[in-house]
Design an enzyme around this catalytic site. Structure first.
Site, mmCIF file in Angstrom:
data_model
loop_
_atom_site.group_PDB
_atom_site.id
_atom_site.type_symbol
_atom_site.label_atom_id
_atom_site.label_comp_id
_atom_site.label_asym_id
_atom_site.label_seq_id
_atom_site.Cartn_x
_atom_site.Cartn_y
_atom_site.Cartn_z
ATOM 1 N N ARG A 169 90.106 59.761 19.586
ATOM 2 C CA ARG A 169 88.661 60.059 19.561
ATOM 3 C C ARG A 169 88.382 61.442 20.146
ATOM 4 O O ARG A 169 87.407 61.637 20.879
ATOM 5 C CB ARG A 169 87.871 59.012 20.352
ATOM 6 C CG ARG A 169 87.899 57.632 19.763
ATOM 7 C CD ARG A 169 87.247 57.629 18.382
ATOM 8 N NE ARG A 169 86.984 56.281 17.911
ATOM 9 C CZ ARG A 169 87.865 55.507 17.283
ATOM 10 N NH1 ARG A 169 89.081 55.967 17.041
ATOM 11 N NH2 ARG A 169 87.547 54.306 16.884
ATOM 12 N N GLU A 199 81.903 57.481 24.333
ATOM 13 C CA GLU A 199 82.452 58.107 23.125
ATOM 14 C C GLU A 199 81.441 59.036 22.442
ATOM 15 O O GLU A 199 81.814 60.114 21.989
ATOM 16 C CB GLU A 199 82.904 56.998 22.169
ATOM 17 C CG GLU A 199 83.900 57.449 21.149
ATOM 18 C CD GLU A 199 84.065 56.430 20.058
ATOM 19 O OE1 GLU A 199 83.290 56.432 19.105
ATOM 20 O OE2 GLU A 199 85.017 55.627 20.161
ATOM 21 N N SER A 238 81.337 52.157 18.589
ATOM 22 C CA SER A 238 81.887 51.923 19.936
ATOM 23 C C SER A 238 81.253 52.924 20.897
ATOM 24 O O SER A 238 81.261 54.125 20.627
ATOM 25 C CB SER A 238 83.391 52.148 19.953
ATOM 26 O OG SER A 238 84.039 51.291 19.056
#
Ligand code: EPU
Length: 350
Positions: free
Chosen positions: A164, A346, A246
């Site tokens: 990520r 995130e 997420s």
């Protein structure tokens, strides 16, 4: 090119947070970027690049000139006995692009079906799902440097992909550093889809599907359909319930830290990584702290997957970015107090 004033951003961020852009320009081609960067009236204005807005928490109005990337187009660049090279404009919807490649008979992106957002935003956080990371299929991308208007091309190594993570998430460290956060606008992305196609099946949810259907050799379209069904069952559709996927990264710990947690919580979901570290399921940690289904203000924790924060606002009382971040901090505190682990958000928070 028209620059619009005082534009509502609620339709342009998947969380559905109410915020405004003082100015917004719709960028439909590389030439639009050049025109805008050359315009003297915008020379001193800071710029903010907005892709699909699917990984974004807006905590207030955006004072910078918002460059909304709407560059369209998708094409086969090359086909060899070893694979297909496919290109898409940064403004193309990611899921539609994946579906289109399959319809053309070019498999390889099916495990990444139904991820919200645009093609141009996907490299920023190196999206990944069901055993495939975006970087596994990436070939190269074209971008424009916002300070100078210079066009450039990056390959995978230059993008600095991690879990990520990419060079587009990092500030430049010193003059020689290569961080590109806020400094580049991605215009086109190319994917390499290798032949012969092989399904990626080593993921628990997919193994369950194989057992359920008795089909141990799904073709790419079947795999695509399975992924869509799996995601719909546990992730909220942003068109119905605002969210940014997420909300936290899955944290990594040392084997010693993991052993310590297992001693106290034997059920902790953990995956050994190739480098010897252990990845923990952040959703499990949050769930274990009792957050699933909870609401604070107008922000909540999705009832089927604790890793996803959702918009529980109404037309009269919209959810604010401040409420989302208050909830996120409360979750971080309780996970830290119970497990000694700091969860890292995130999405991009601005
Ligand atoms: N779990 C719980 N409770 C929860 C949520 C999860 O116990 O509320 C447990 C699950 O039972 C499972 C484990 O945690 O054993 C992992 O859950 P899941 O398989 O749903 O995957 P994840 O690690 O939570 C990651 C990605 C997702 C991606 C899925 C599937 C991150 C931060 N998230 O989620 O990506 O779709 O794997 O590959 O890595 C996204 O980034 O927006 C995203 C949705």
């Amino acid at each position: 090119m028209l620059v619009e004033n005082n534009v509502a951003l609620q339709p342009y961020n998947s969380f559905g947070i109410a915020a405004r852009a003082q100015q917004l320009a719709r960028v439909r081609s590389s030439a639009d970027v050049a025109t805008l960067l050359a315009a003297p009236e915008w020379a001193a204005t800071p710029r903010f690049v907005l892709g699909g807005g699917s990984n974004l928490v807006l905590t207030g109005d955006i004072k910078a000139l918002v460059l909304k990337v709407e560059i369209a187009g998708r094409r086969l660049v090359d086909e060899t006995p070893r694979g297909w090279l496919v290109e898409a404009g940064a403004g193309e919807n990611w899921h539609d692009f994946v579906a289109w490649t399959l319809a053309q008979g070019w498999p390889g992106l099916e495990n990444l079906a139904l991820i919200p957002g645009t093609v141009g935003a996907s490299p920023v956080q190196n999206i990944g799902a069901y055993g495939v990371e975006w970087q596994d299929r990436f070939h190269s991308l074209d971008a424009v440097e916002l300070d100078t208007g210079r066009a450039f091309t990056l390959d995978a190594a230059q993008c600095g992909f991690g879990y990520r993570d990419s060079v587009f998430k990092h500030e430049r460290a010193g003059d020689s550093g290569f961080g590109l956060a806020g400094r580049a606008l991605i215009t086109h992305v190319r994917f390499w889809l290798p032949k012969p196609w092989k399904p990626v099946l080593g993921y628990l949810d997919l193994e369950r599907k194989m057992a359920e259907t008795g089909n141990n050799a799904p073709d790419a379209q079947t795999l695509f359909d399975w992924i869509v069904t799996i995601r719909r069952a546990k992730l909220p559709d942003p068109a119905v319930i605002g969210n940014a996927g997420s909300f936290f990264k899955n944290p990594t710990v040392t084997p010693e830290q993991c052993a310590d947690i297992i001693a106290r919580d034997p059920k902790v979901v953990h995956y050994p990584m190739a480098d010897g570290s252990i990845k923990l399921a952040a959703g499990w940690l949050i769930d274990a702290c009792g957050w699933k289904g909870k609401t604070v203000g107008h922000a909540g924790v999705y009832e089927k997957q604790a890793l996803v924060l959702v918009n529980r606002g109404t037309a009269e009382h919209p959810c604010t970015g401040g409420e989302v971040m208050t909830l996120a901090r409360a979750i971080q505190t309780s996970v830290y107090e119970r497990f000694g682990i700091r969860l890292e958000p995130e999405p991009v928070v601005i």
